[in-house]
Write a protein that holds these residues in place. Structure first.
Motif, PDB file in Angstrom:
ATOM      1  N   ARG A 141      54.124 -16.972   3.667  1.00  0.00           N
ATOM      2  CA  ARG A 141      54.888 -18.130   3.180  1.00  0.00           C
ATOM      3  C   ARG A 141      54.583 -19.308   4.073  1.00  0.00           C
ATOM      4  N   GLY A 142      54.836 -20.488   3.573  1.00  0.00           N
ATOM      5  CA  GLY A 142      54.598 -21.652   4.406  1.00  0.00           C
ATOM      6  C   GLY A 142      55.057 -22.923   3.742  1.00  0.00           C
ATOM      7  N   LYS A 143      54.799 -24.002   4.440  1.00  0.00           N
ATOM      8  CA  LYS A 143      55.173 -25.343   3.978  1.00  0.00           C
ATOM      9  C   LYS A 143      53.991 -26.259   4.203  1.00  0.00           C
ATOM     10  N   LEU A 144      53.916 -27.294   3.391  1.00  0.00           N
ATOM     11  CA  LEU A 144      52.825 -28.237   3.470  1.00  0.00           C
ATOM     12  C   LEU A 144      53.370 -29.614   3.109  1.00  0.00           C
ATOM     13  N   VAL A 145      53.042 -30.610   3.905  1.00  0.00           N
ATOM     14  CA  VAL A 145      53.406 -31.986   3.600  1.00  0.00           C
ATOM     15  C   VAL A 145      52.121 -32.788   3.508  1.00  0.00           C
ATOM     16  N   VAL A 146      51.974 -33.537   2.425  1.00  0.00           N
ATOM     17  CA  VAL A 146      50.804 -34.397   2.263  1.00  0.00           C
ATOM     18  C   VAL A 146      51.272 -35.839   2.125  1.00  0.00           C
ATOM     19  N   SER A 164      56.301 -32.853  -0.211  1.00  0.00           N
ATOM     20  CA  SER A 164      56.481 -31.629   0.578  1.00  0.00           C
ATOM     21  C   SER A 164      56.476 -30.438  -0.368  1.00  0.00           C
ATOM     22  N   TYR A 165      55.711 -29.411   0.010  1.00  0.00           N
ATOM     23  CA  TYR A 165      55.580 -28.208  -0.803  1.00  0.00           C
ATOM     24  C   TYR A 165      56.037 -26.986  -0.026  1.00  0.00           C
ATOM     25  N   ASP A 166      56.549 -25.986  -0.730  1.00  0.00           N
ATOM     26  CA  ASP A 166      56.751 -24.632  -0.210  1.00  0.00           C
ATOM     27  C   ASP A 166      55.739 -23.758  -0.928  1.00  0.00           C
ATOM     28  N   PHE A 167      55.206 -22.754  -0.229  1.00  0.00           N
ATOM     29  CA  PHE A 167      54.337 -21.813  -0.921  1.00  0.00           C
ATOM     30  C   PHE A 167      54.596 -20.398  -0.449  1.00  0.00           C
ATOM     31  N   ARG A 168      54.347 -19.458  -1.359  1.00  0.00           N
ATOM     32  CA  ARG A 168      54.448 -18.031  -1.087  1.00  0.00           C
ATOM     33  C   ARG A 168      53.190 -17.356  -1.602  1.00  0.00           C
ATOM     34  N   PHE A 169      52.715 -16.371  -0.852  1.00  0.00           N
ATOM     35  CA  PHE A 169      51.644 -15.510  -1.314  1.00  0.00           C
ATOM     36  C   PHE A 169      52.291 -14.157  -1.599  1.00  0.00           C
TER      37      PHE A 169
END
Length: 105
Positions: free
Chosen positions: A61-66, A38-43
């Protein structure tokens, strides 16, 4: 072990707040399980070169699960697989103070 696919995105989520200009992307590992990351990201909009990074406003901003997946025989359907230990052991989670605050979104 059998054929193994690259990781697949299973839960993308983002909140775009503004657009335009050059961006800096921060990607942080929130958590690791035996088959997912699981990742968090910000632009952030880049500040002028004579400014500090504190002048870089967050614009998305967002979240990503792979998931680590493989194909089952005979139907070839993708299913979650345990990540190889060498891969899972190489991934470090970010310090909690750097992660997105779930209460704020």
């Amino acid at each position: 072990l059998g054929p193994v696919a690259l990781q697949r995105t299973v839960i993308p989520s983002s909140d775009l707040r503004a657009v335009g200009g050059q961006l800096r992307i921060e990607l942080l590992v929130r958590s690791v399980t035996n088959s997912t990351v699981s990742y968090d990201f910000r632009f952030r909009r880049l500040a002028p070169s004579d400014s500090s990074s504190a002048d870089e406003p967050e614009v998305a901003r967002g979240k990503l699960v792979v998931a680590h997946v493989g194909r089952d025989a005979p139907d070839q359907r993708m299913r979650a697989r345990r990540m190889p230990a060498a891969v899972a052991d190489a991934i470090q989670t970010a310090p909690p103070e750097l992660l997105l605050d779930d209460k704020k979104g």
